[in-house]
Enzyme design. Structure first.
Site, PDB file in Angstrom:
ATOM      1  N   GLU A 250       0.813  -1.210   0.000  1.00  0.00           N
ATOM      2  CA  GLU A 250       0.000   0.000   0.000  1.00  0.00           C
ATOM      3  C   GLU A 250       0.850   1.266   0.000  1.00  0.00           C
ATOM      4  OE1 GLU A 250      -4.244   1.277   2.055  1.00  0.00           O
ATOM      5  OE2 GLU A 250      -2.948  -0.167   3.059  1.00  0.00           O
ATOM      6  N   HIS A 275      10.164 -25.797   1.473  1.00  0.00           N
ATOM      7  CA  HIS A 275       9.716 -26.943   0.676  1.00  0.00           C
ATOM      8  C   HIS A 275       8.767 -26.518  -0.443  1.00  0.00           C
ATOM      9  CE1 HIS A 275      11.462 -29.709   3.638  1.00  0.00           C
ATOM     10  NE2 HIS A 275      11.077 -28.815   4.521  1.00  0.00           N
ATOM     11  N   LYS A 390     -13.077   1.780  -3.292  1.00  0.00           N
ATOM     12  CA  LYS A 390     -14.111   2.116  -2.297  1.00  0.00           C
ATOM     13  C   LYS A 390     -15.237   2.924  -2.927  1.00  0.00           C
ATOM     14  CE  LYS A 390     -11.078   2.168   1.780  1.00  0.00           C
ATOM     15  NZ  LYS A 390     -10.521   3.021   2.871  1.00  0.00           N
TER      16      LYS A 390
END
Length: 400
Positions: A250, A275, A390
């Site tokens: 951000e 792994h 938003k």
């Protein structure tokens, strides 16, 4: 003690001196408020103690998303305090219902945390809680928000309010009321956290240690590597990795004029991710730098029993060794393997995961983020790309 070792050559101090001055300018001008939280945070510790002394509860529920939650969860999981803290940090209906099913309302403290005060997720979850429990009073509710926000105007009638400085962004707010209130009420020694952060501030901003600047400059100007991998060798650091991903993504993913810049963060846990993702780092495209976090003391003394199992004798080399020593050896072996591939790495070693070291580590990463932002030539403290989504969401739901 926290030791950060850079496994690559340092740059000429002339290359970074201007960035050091600009960070000090940000500090002195006071517009970027997180710089001062290690000093100012002490002011609310007494308020937290007073609230705790007058209220009895067995569990805390934190309603908040993004910067109001990720940093708090990181610290909580690193320290594992006595009082359980439940995070309602996503508007996922199954998750909300599942986490609230065992909550006893009268034994629980609910904290609604929203810097802006109008973030749709926490407000919607809060409304659900009101509908679910139908409280007659708000004695077991706290609101954390900006001064003069709409949420504060709502809450100040009958709910206790703690404020966040307006010049402190959510993802940089762990050492403000955002983190100190829920963590302090759960039993974390928040004074020691602030002490650790203050020690970090003195080391890198006042005493001339240029390690953060050197690291930031190397990673920000690297010709090939635009991905930074945080390889944390403790499961307790998993949510810290998540906070780091938010902090860098951000803060550093921005447009600079017509150019798009940023460093992509990846969080891994050792040894399990040796792994999987390690294969990509070792033999894939060399577009990654790696930071290792290790603990000298894992707060456990368990060891591998001295047992030899038929057909599994090849694993006996670990017999009678402490598990903590094995995971630290795995970290060192991975470091050596990456250095053999000429991959840039650095290491952060913590004596132990306690409040002091956690406070130091949080502030260290905030400083590092600011330094990288300056070197990329962007504003590390806004999030215009997030705000676009938003606005679209509001339009979509309003037109239904």
């Amino acid at each position: 003690m926290v030791i950060n070792e850079l496994k690559f050559s340092r740059s000429d101090i002339q290359n970074i001196s201007s960035y050091e001055r600009r960070m000090n300018d940000e500090l002195k001008e006071g517009e970027i408020g997180y710089y001062h939280l290690p000093d100012f945070g002490y002011e609310i510790l007494n308020e937290i103690s007073k609230f705790k002394n007058r209220t009895e509860f067995k569990k805390v529920v934190l309603i908040g998303v993004g910067g109001s939650s990720l940093g708090v969860k990181a610290v909580y999981e690193m320290l594992n305090p006595k009082i359980p803290l439940v995070f309602l940090d996503n508007i996922d209906p199954f998750d909300i219902e599942n986490k609230l099913k065992d909550i006893k309302f009268n034994e629980t403290l609910f904290i609604l945390s929203s810097k802006s005060g109008t973030t749709i997720e926490p407000i919607s979850i809060y409304k659900y809680i009101l509908g679910l429990y139908k409280p007659k009073t708000f004695e077991n509710f706290i609101v954390i928000t900006d001064i003069d926000s709409k949420l504060e105007a709502y809450a100040k009638q009958n709910i206790a309010v703690f404020n966040i400085p307006k010049n402190v962004g959510g993802r940089f707010s762990v050492l403000s009321a955002i983190g100190l209130v829920p963590l302090g009420l759960c039993g974390v020694d928040t004074k020691k956290m602030l002490d650790g952060a203050l020690s970090c501030k003195k080391q890198f901003l006042e005493e001339g240690d240029d390690t953060i600047l050197q690291k930031a400059y190397h990673y920000a100007t690297h010709k090939n590597a635009k991905i930074n991998v945080l390889f944390s060798y403790s499961t307790r650091l998993k949510s810290f990795n998540d906070w780091y991903v938010q902090l860098w993504a951000e803060s550093l993913g921005k447009k600079r004029g017509y150019k798009r810049v940023g460093l992509t963060p990846v969080g891994l846990i050792g040894s399990k991710d040796q792994h999987s993702f390690l294969q990509l780092i070792m033999e894939g495209v060399k577009d990654k730098t790696v930071t290792f976090i290790t603990l000298k003391d894992h707060s456990s003394a368990i060891l591998v029993p001295n047992l030899s199992l038929k057909n599994l004798e090849s694993c006996d080399f670990a017999n009678s060794l402490y598990m903590g020593d094995i995971i630290n050896a795995q970290a060192r072996s991975t470091m050596q393997a990456l250095l053999g591939e000429n991959i840039s790495i650095d290491t952060i070693s913590l004596d132990v995961l306690d409040e002091w070291h956690v406070g130091f580590l949080v502030y260290y990463y905030e400083l590092l983020t600011s330094a990288v932002g300056l070197m990329l030539g962007i504003n590390a403290y806004d999030q215009p790309g997030v705000e676009v989504g938003k606005r679209i969401l509001k339009n979509l739901l309003s037109n239904k």
